[in-house]
Design a protein around this motif. Structure first.
Motif, short mmCIF file in Angstrom:
data_model
loop_
_atom_site.label_atom_id
_atom_site.label_comp_id
_atom_site.label_asym_id
_atom_site.label_seq_id
_atom_site.Cartn_x
_atom_site.Cartn_y
_atom_site.Cartn_z
N GLY A 9 -10.23 95.84 12.55
CA GLY A 9 -9.28 94.95 11.15
C GLY A 9 -7.92 94.40 11.76
N VAL A 10 -7.82 94.32 11.74
CA VAL A 10 -6.46 92.69 12.32
C VAL A 10 -4.87 93.26 11.99
N ILE A 11 -4.34 93.87 12.43
CA ILE A 11 -2.42 93.79 12.23
C ILE A 11 -2.06 92.21 11.51
N LEU A 12 -1.66 91.79 10.67
CA LEU A 12 -0.42 90.67 10.89
C LEU A 12 0.62 90.91 10.86
N ARG A 13 1.14 90.43 11.62
CA ARG A 13 3.02 90.53 12.30
C ARG A 13 3.37 89.40 11.63
N PRO A 14 4.66 89.40 10.49
CA PRO A 14 5.14 88.35 10.72
C PRO A 14 6.47 87.79 11.21
N GLY A 15 6.01 86.76 12.12
CA GLY A 15 7.22 85.71 12.88
C GLY A 15 8.67 86.48 11.98
N THR A 16 9.66 85.04 12.72
CA THR A 16 11.26 85.94 11.60
C THR A 16 11.23 84.21 11.67
N THR A 17 11.65 83.44 10.51
CA THR A 17 13.17 82.66 10.02
C THR A 17 13.72 83.00 9.67
N THR A 18 14.94 81.81 10.00
CA THR A 18 16.29 82.22 9.47
C THR A 18 16.72 81.39 8.09
N ASP A 19 17.14 81.74 7.00
CA ASP A 19 17.48 80.76 6.15
C ASP A 19 19.16 80.30 5.73
N ARG A 20 19.27 79.86 4.68
CA ARG A 20 19.85 79.05 4.83
C ARG A 20 22.07 79.60 5.13
N TYR A 21 21.62 81.01 4.86
CA TYR A 21 22.94 81.87 4.77
C TYR A 21 22.74 82.05 5.76
N GLY A 22 21.56 82.00 7.24
CA GLY A 22 21.95 82.89 8.72
C GLY A 22 21.04 83.86 8.21
N LYS A 24 18.21 86.49 8.62
CA LYS A 24 16.96 86.62 9.30
C LYS A 24 15.60 87.22 8.41
N LYS A 25 14.26 86.49 7.94
CA LYS A 25 13.65 86.89 7.12
C LYS A 25 12.19 86.71 7.69
N PRO A 26 11.32 87.61 6.86
CA PRO A 26 10.04 87.06 7.58
C PRO A 26 9.13 86.37 6.78
N ASP A 27 8.61 85.56 8.38
CA ASP A 27 7.93 84.16 8.00
C ASP A 27 5.91 84.44 7.43
N TRP A 28 5.70 84.57 6.54
CA TRP A 28 3.86 84.86 6.42
C TRP A 28 3.35 83.76 6.76
N SER A 29 4.08 82.79 7.09
CA SER A 29 3.23 81.12 7.60
C SER A 29 1.45 81.35 8.51
N PRO A 30 0.95 80.98 8.24
CA PRO A 30 -0.12 80.91 9.13
C PRO A 30 -0.19 80.73 10.86
N MET A 31 1.42 79.98 11.09
CA MET A 31 1.16 79.54 12.37
C MET A 31 2.44 80.92 12.76
N ALA A 32 2.95 81.43 11.99
CA ALA A 32 3.74 82.44 11.93
C ALA A 32 3.60 83.68 12.60
N VAL A 33 2.13 83.88 11.93
CA VAL A 33 1.80 85.47 11.91
C VAL A 33 1.50 85.81 13.56
N GLU A 34 1.32 86.53 14.10
CA GLU A 34 1.00 87.16 14.73
C GLU A 34 -0.62 88.00 14.83
N ARG A 35 -1.37 87.88 14.54
CA ARG A 35 -2.86 88.09 14.76
C ARG A 35 -2.60 89.23 15.84
N ILE A 36 -3.01 90.93 15.99
CA ILE A 36 -3.65 92.20 17.05
C ILE A 36 -4.74 92.57 16.29
N PRO A 37 -5.70 92.33 17.08
CA PRO A 37 -7.14 93.33 16.61
C PRO A 37 -7.01 95.07 16.83
N VAL A 38 -7.33 95.04 15.56
CA VAL A 38 -7.03 96.93 16.49
C VAL A 38 -8.67 97.29 15.87
N ASP A 39 -8.76 98.38 16.24
CA ASP A 39 -10.36 99.09 15.61
C ASP A 39 -10.15 100.78 16.16
#
Length: 114
Positions: A9-22, A24-39
């Motif tokens: 499979g592929v581990i999907l690890r979110p990036g981080t983003t900052t909301d308007r209050y400062g 940090k929260k997970p960023d699940w947008s396609p460009m921010a997600v790290e994809r790590i193969p696992v077998d």
């Protein structure tokens, strides 16, 4: 390797983003997600399913991931994993089963919301 651990499979690890209050929260947008193969994993249904029909039809199915003995995928409680076309969320802490020579395998509870 046992035939029990032939899934990959592929581990999907979110990036981080900052909301308007400062905060940090997970960023699940396609460009921010790290994809790590696992077998060498086994993912199987666990804990049954539940349905919520109050607002809309939702089925939540529990799954269990077990890695092959001697492996230790870098799966975290904040990750998701894609296996066999399903995207599953890690629920809770990832269990790491130690032996004197190191970590023998991991186990993680997952859920699919469809």
């Amino acid at each position: 390797m046992s035939v029990l651990y032939e899934q990959s499979g592929v581990i999907l690890r979110p990036g981080t983003t900052t909301d308007r209050y400062g905060n940090k929260k997970p960023d699940w947008s396609p460009m921010a997600v790290e994809r790590i193969p696992v077998d060498q994993i086994n993912v199987q249904p666990s804990g049954g399913s539940s349905e919520d029909t109050d607002d809309k039809q939702i089925t939540v199915t529990g799954w269990l991931l077990i890695s092959a003995p001697g492996t230790m995928p870098d799966l975290r409680e904040t990750d998701r994993i894609e296996v066999d076309g399903l995207i599953l969320e890690v629920t809770g802490k990832v269990g790491r089963w130690p032996v004197p020579a190191g970590v023998r395998h991991i186990e993680a509870q997952l859920k699919e919301v469809a």
